[in-house]
Design a protein around this motif. Sequence first.
Motif, mmCIF file in Angstrom:
data_model
loop_
_atom_site.group_PDB
_atom_site.id
_atom_site.type_symbol
_atom_site.label_atom_id
_atom_site.label_comp_id
_atom_site.label_asym_id
_atom_site.label_seq_id
_atom_site.Cartn_x
_atom_site.Cartn_y
_atom_site.Cartn_z
ATOM 1 N N MET A 42 -1.639 25.280 59.240
ATOM 2 C CA MET A 42 -1.766 26.627 58.709
ATOM 3 C C MET A 42 -3.168 27.178 58.988
ATOM 4 N N VAL A 43 -3.214 28.432 59.414
ATOM 5 C CA VAL A 43 -4.479 29.137 59.650
ATOM 6 C C VAL A 43 -4.444 30.440 58.860
ATOM 7 N N GLY A 48 -2.445 37.146 56.684
ATOM 8 C CA GLY A 48 -1.906 36.128 55.791
ATOM 9 C C GLY A 48 -2.181 34.733 56.308
ATOM 10 N N GLU A 49 -1.144 33.913 56.378
ATOM 11 C CA GLU A 49 -1.251 32.557 56.892
ATOM 12 C C GLU A 49 -0.165 32.333 57.937
ATOM 13 N N LEU A 143 -4.639 37.093 63.656
ATOM 14 C CA LEU A 143 -5.560 38.197 63.894
ATOM 15 C C LEU A 143 -6.798 38.032 63.020
ATOM 16 N N ASP A 144 -7.961 38.118 63.644
ATOM 17 C CA ASP A 144 -9.231 37.985 62.939
ATOM 18 C C ASP A 144 -9.811 39.369 62.672
ATOM 19 N N LYS A 145 -10.674 39.465 61.683
ATOM 20 C CA LYS A 145 -11.353 40.728 61.394
ATOM 21 C C LYS A 145 -12.252 41.108 62.557
ATOM 22 N N SER A 146 -12.179 42.363 62.987
ATOM 23 C CA SER A 146 -13.036 42.832 64.087
ATOM 24 C C SER A 146 -14.407 43.187 63.530
#
Length: 317
Positions: A42-43, A48-49, A143-146
């Motif tokens: 899980m990431v 979310g995850e 998806l990571d925060k930009s």
Amino acid sequence: MRYFLGWLILGILGFTLLTACNHHTFQNISSLPKQPAAECRMVKHTMGETCVPINPQRVVTLSVSTLGNTLALGVKPIGATNEVQIDNNSLTYLQEKTEGIKLLGISRPDLEATLLLKPDVIIGLDWFKPIYPLLSQIAPTVLDKSDYANWQKHLSFVTEVLGKQKTEKALWQHYHQRMEQLQQALGDRYQNKKISFIYIGRNQINIDAKNSYAGSIIRDAHLQRPAPQNVDAPYGAFPISLEELKKADGDILFVTTFSKSGNEFLKNKQQEPLWKKLKAVRNNQVYYVDFMSWAASNMLGTDAVIDDLFKYLVHTP
């Protein structure tokens, strides 16, 4: 003013229309038989995850910063988008490393082309929230925060997704080793000098603040910035008018442009009296650098910026 790639995010807002434009693609994806779940972990990410493969083999990246970090970690994606290939600019610091990677689109990915690649994980930034449901049906998508003012966090995020913690540690060791070599080569010759960096495009002069990608590298080299630039700014940069050009002054001035219109704008401004009065201009210490390298926002681009610091601050008389 957003960081110097931040204006590109405006184009990403058009993704709200993308679902309608890709209705046929959505139907194709939805009709696919579900693949048996592989061993995964899980990431956590902005949506979310998600459970991602333990050892992904077919990676798709959806930003240049993600692509550069993935390559730096020793993983070659099978497909990628390139949101900064503008006006024939090329990813100079990546050129030899991207051979064989399928270009899936400028800014937004071609979903059908992505589907045909059969990726086992898709990694991107939160620009792609509007099409996340489509992407996540193609493959596990994270998806990571930009956050261009904190590029190191995105490296750690990509590291977690790919399970490359040992490689990341080696990358930081290399980075700090190069910084030590640069500091030794610089000695004390720039102890009382200020290093300015501006970028120009679309009829706008922008100051690169100390919390930007390039600003963090200059700081790590123990080089000083002019007082107006020695500040943190949202997205790592802020615009100035021609009347405020003094804020761009320094003993050394690095300049880059990211479009043909930026080149023309710079050419015109170089004829202005205020430009000619800049200390770096008068002392012939203005150096023009590659936008793609100085805007890389990934670990792979750091070597290119450090190379430029060696070239212009150490090896230039």
